[in-house]
Design a protein around this motif. Structure first.
Motif, short mmCIF file in Angstrom:
data_model
loop_
_atom_site.label_atom_id
_atom_site.label_comp_id
_atom_site.label_asym_id
_atom_site.label_seq_id
_atom_site.Cartn_x
_atom_site.Cartn_y
_atom_site.Cartn_z
N ALA A 288 46.28 36.97 43.86
CA ALA A 288 46.61 36.19 42.66
C ALA A 288 48.02 36.48 42.17
O ALA A 288 48.56 35.71 41.37
CB ALA A 288 45.60 36.50 41.55
N PHE B 82 46.04 29.81 44.63
CA PHE B 82 45.03 30.36 43.74
C PHE B 82 44.95 29.54 42.45
O PHE B 82 45.95 28.96 42.00
CB PHE B 82 45.38 31.82 43.38
CG PHE B 82 44.54 32.83 44.11
CD1 PHE B 82 44.47 32.81 45.49
CD2 PHE B 82 43.83 33.79 43.43
CE1 PHE B 82 43.71 33.75 46.17
CE2 PHE B 82 43.08 34.73 44.09
CZ PHE B 82 43.01 34.71 45.47
N LEU C 113 40.14 23.19 42.66
CA LEU C 113 39.10 24.06 43.22
C LEU C 113 38.16 23.26 44.12
O LEU C 113 37.73 23.74 45.18
CB LEU C 113 38.32 24.74 42.10
CG LEU C 113 39.08 25.77 41.26
CD1 LEU C 113 38.22 26.23 40.10
CD2 LEU C 113 39.50 26.95 42.12
N GLY D 291 42.67 34.82 52.33
CA GLY D 291 42.22 34.46 50.99
C GLY D 291 43.31 33.87 50.14
O GLY D 291 43.03 33.15 49.18
N LEU E 38 41.38 40.29 47.89
CA LEU E 38 41.41 38.94 47.33
C LEU E 38 42.09 38.91 45.97
O LEU E 38 42.97 38.07 45.72
CB LEU E 38 40.00 38.38 47.21
CG LEU E 38 39.95 36.93 46.73
CD1 LEU E 38 40.44 35.99 47.82
CD2 LEU E 38 38.56 36.53 46.27
N ASN F 148 40.89 31.32 49.46
CA ASN F 148 40.24 31.82 48.26
C ASN F 148 38.94 32.57 48.57
O ASN F 148 38.85 33.27 49.56
CB ASN F 148 40.01 30.68 47.27
CG ASN F 148 41.30 30.18 46.66
OD1 ASN F 148 41.70 30.61 45.60
ND2 ASN F 148 41.99 29.27 47.36
#
Length: 441
Positions: free
Chosen positions: A178, A184, A101, A141, A174, A145
């Motif tokens: 996933a 992600f 992240l 995204g 968004l 993200n």
């Protein structure tokens, strides 16, 4: 972050440098540099402690409960059941996801700081605009993200406060990524919990389901709202150049240059490297200045997601060790993880998200009480990704809904109510997909 003569609080500056150090140490580990064990996780945890007072109250309560429960389970495992708890490494859970992240956050350094050198496209109205908003957030995204929501949302906000159809398109665009995106955090967690999953199979199911989510959103929003004057977002070819290039680079490293590294590991070092390389033509001083601003501003601002992931990792450690100690490593939730068990697990995780728990908690807990052979790991991986996609769209305390609340002033509870019908239809589609995937496997 804008330039400012006012320095950040000392705690923020120290925490930002600790988070950056954690990322650098993780990358050095990938390169085979011998390091003292647990330095990465210790740095992240110390940063969380420094930033703890600034956490939103609900996030602080949730993270504190997760960490407290995890520690309590470890104590019970050691003192009640005599488990041999390796305390020094109990803080390592999910540190790899946090490092990823942090690496992904450096995407914000690509391009001009003022944000006006790369237009995101020209807003349009009506169904086409809403479709463009969903597709833009979904495609961009999938790699960038949460930052994509702010890029597109802020651009739409130039035409006035965001309306509910716009907010829902941002949310669903968004969250549905996933289902398939290797960039992600959901995929990073799943790849670690189910290392023998078949990635191509999951993507083959997840991509069509994500397309269904987009078509469902367009039909739903067109039926419930008058979209005639609703501004939307239209993709332009230059907008796709950077994310498509990053995706190609990741695949090049994964299948060619560093096949021994997972996609999560490659993203962790590659995205910061690309960000730094894009700034170096402006000179080393410019690059160092931008890294410094990012370290002092953006990295401390990640305190909520970092604390949640770390505390959930501690809970997972405590739960798995306590269950193993209490049952002699012989008890599992299901004797066999089949289609009915997969559907029940999916429904339970989504229900917990509606109650305010992040899906990572349900996924981590489920993984700790399952004994999965290689053939069942792909089914588990899809269940985890689908519950994450549906759960974060409807959960009032999910990262996307908290972000929309903080940035644009919409209530998380209101977003939950608006998404209940969407979540119900997506749940039905996911159940069908689970049954089909089980038959396929």
């Amino acid at each position: 972050m804008t330039d400012s003569a006012t320095p950040p609080p000392l705690r923020h500056a120290l925490a930002g440098h600790l988070i950056l150090a954690g990322l650098v140490l993780q990358v050095l580990r990938f390169a085979g540099v011998p390091l003292l064990p647990h330095l990465v996780s210790y740095g992240f945890w110390l940063a969380v402690l420094l930033l703890w007072p600034e956490l939103p109250r609900r996030t602080r309560r949730q993270a504190g409960a997760l960490a407290g429960l995890g520690l309590g389970l470890l104590v019970v495992a050691q003192w009640r059941y005599g488990a041999d708890v390796a305390w020094p490494r109990m803080l390592d859970g999910n540190s790899y996801v946090v490092a990823m992240l942090v690496g992904v956050s450096f995407i914000g350094l690509i391009g001009n700081r003022r944000g006006d050198a790369r237009p995101l496209g020209h807003p349009v109205t009506g169904r086409r605009g809403i479709a463009g908003t969903w597709l833009g957030v979904h495609l961009l995204g999938a790699i960038l993200n949460l930052s994509t929501v702010f890029m597109i949302g802020d651009r739409l906000q130039r035409n006035g406060p965001l309306t509910m159809p716009q907010l829902l398109a941002l949310n669903r665009g968004l969250s549905s990524a996933a289902l398939w995106s290797p960039f992600f955090a959901s995929m990073g967690v799943v790849m670690t919990l189910a290392p023998e999953m078949r990635f191509s199979t999951v993507v083959a199911i997840g991509l069509p389901l994500a397309l269904c989510a987009g078509l469902l959103s367009l039909a739903d929003l067109s039926r419930r709202f008058d979209l005639t004057e609703t501004p939307g977002f239209s993709l332009s070819p230059p907008s796709l150049l950077m994310p498509a290039s990053l995706a190609a680079l990741v695949m090049l490293f994964h299948y060619g240059l560093t096949p021994g590294l997972s996609i999560v590991s490659i993203i962790t070092f590659l995205l910061p490297a690309v960000a730094l390389a894009s700034n170096l033509p402006r000179g080393p001083r410019w690059t160092l200045r931008r890294v410094r601003l990012h370290t002092l501003g953006r990295l401390p601002a990640m305190r909520g997601e970092i604390s949640l992931f770390l505390c959930a990792g501690l809970l997972t450690q405590g739960l798995s060790i306590c269950i193993a100690a209490a049952t002699g490593s012989e008890w599992t939730l299901f004797a066999r993880f089949g289609p009915l068990e997969a559907v029940a697990s999916f429904l339970a995780i989504v229900a917990s998200a509606v109650l305010g728990l992040h899906p990572i908690i349900g996924v981590s807990v489920l993984a700790s009480i399952l004994e999965l052979d290689a053939g069942r790991q792909t089914l588990f991986a899809f269940v985890a990704l689908a519950s994450w996609a549906v759960g974060t769209s409807v959960g009032p305390l999910s990262g996307i809904n908290l972000s929309l609340q903080g940035r644009y002033g919409v209530s998380g509870t209101r977003m939950m109510r608006q998404n209940l019908g969407y979540a119900a239809v997506m749940t039905a589609l996911v159940v069908v997909a689970i049954l089909g995937l089980d038959a396929w496997l």
